[in-house]
Write an enzyme that holds these catalytic residues in place. Sequence first.
Site, PDB file in Angstrom:
ATOM      1  N   HIS A 158       0.805  -1.226   0.000  1.00  0.00           N
ATOM      2  CA  HIS A 158       0.000   0.000   0.000  1.00  0.00           C
ATOM      3  C   HIS A 158       0.837   1.275   0.000  1.00  0.00           C
ATOM      4  O   HIS A 158       0.330   2.346   0.291  1.00  0.00           O
ATOM      5  CB  HIS A 158      -0.967  -0.015   1.189  1.00  0.00           C
ATOM      6  N   CYS A 207       6.914  19.140  -6.700  1.00  0.00           N
ATOM      7  CA  CYS A 207       7.962  18.326  -7.321  1.00  0.00           C
ATOM      8  C   CYS A 207       9.224  19.160  -7.535  1.00  0.00           C
ATOM      9  O   CYS A 207       9.165  20.294  -8.020  1.00  0.00           O
ATOM     10  CB  CYS A 207       7.460  17.790  -8.656  1.00  0.00           C
ATOM     11  N   GLY A 249      -1.323  -9.954  12.340  1.00  0.00           N
ATOM     12  CA  GLY A 249      -2.010  -8.691  12.593  1.00  0.00           C
ATOM     13  C   GLY A 249      -2.794  -8.141  11.422  1.00  0.00           C
ATOM     14  O   GLY A 249      -3.028  -6.943  11.351  1.00  0.00           O
ATOM     15  N   THR A 250      -3.191  -9.001  10.505  1.00  0.00           N
ATOM     16  CA  THR A 250      -3.992  -8.536   9.376  1.00  0.00           C
ATOM     17  C   THR A 250      -5.433  -9.003   9.516  1.00  0.00           C
ATOM     18  O   THR A 250      -5.687 -10.144   9.916  1.00  0.00           O
ATOM     19  CB  THR A 250      -3.414  -9.007   8.026  1.00  0.00           C
ATOM     20  N   GLU A 277      -7.702 -11.859  17.329  1.00  0.00           N
ATOM     21  CA  GLU A 277      -9.046 -12.412  17.157  1.00  0.00           C
ATOM     22  C   GLU A 277      -9.090 -13.231  15.876  1.00  0.00           C
ATOM     23  O   GLU A 277      -8.168 -13.183  15.062  1.00  0.00           O
ATOM     24  CB  GLU A 277     -10.082 -11.279  17.088  1.00  0.00           C
TER      25      GLU A 277
END
Length: 310
Positions: A158, A207, A249-250, A277
């Site tokens: 990402h 830029c 942790g995803t 979980e």
Amino acid sequence: MDKNMAIKNWDSLDNWQKFDMFGLMLGITPTATFPPSTSISKFREDFAKAKHIVIVTGAGVSAESGVPTFRGPGGYWRNKKVQELATVEHFEKNPSLSWQFYHHRREGMVTKLPNKAHIAISECEKRLKSQGRRVVVITQNIDELHKRAGSENILEMHGSLFKIRCTKCQDVTANTDSPICPALAGKGAPDFEADEDNIPLDELPRCKKAGCGGLMRPHVVWFGEALDPSILAKAEEELEKCDLCLLIGTSSVVKPVALFGPRLSILGIPVAEFNTEETPVTKSLGYHFQGPACTLIPEALAKHESEPER
């Protein structure tokens, strides 16, 4: 799973049971059991044999370093949901506000450090490299904590908070300046009562490439945007060679990364989930270990007794 019974009751199967059925039809026996195994000693046996380990990490790992996840009831910045802010449409409509939000996130990382899970992954990569074994991290996180922990084989699905991209020439550059530009100094407080500063376009990050001067944007994947095809291709290459996968942790909700674990499991590759979980993919996997990554990962990736002394 009995093949004939499953075909007869196809409509009653959930998506992951159907996924397993396709594997059975191809003659592949899934490694997954339901409920998934919670035996760390059995996982350690698979770890000792693995030559190409893929570790997929999500927001839960960074959350243990104090990085906000912006999910659930607390998923707001000022009075806006992150899903509203993290879009091309919002950036085009209000680049000043978008940059204040991302400036706040960048500045917030100054006080955040890699945790025991990040460090255990990095140390495992270095140790196994000397044995001719490979560890690669495929992360959905944009905070660069894996890099700061010392990991080298990292695929950022990402993007990164500390890379920026020109909206004109598309040039991507690393940037750790604090503040990223003078106009954003002290801006971006998450307070609901904070004033909304309308920073002029020409004072936002621009830029620096000769002859360009275009408006820069964070080099992150926003909602509604496709993943970088070159990064996705590299991830696919790693998955093809993988003989052990960890999901750490995803939430296993965002595709295509959410399908990486189940895809490997159906091919007979051990896949272990480490989470606080259960997730939508838990029962399609071979292992599930419930608890904080900082507690579980150092033990899971520690040196195995079968490894050489040096």
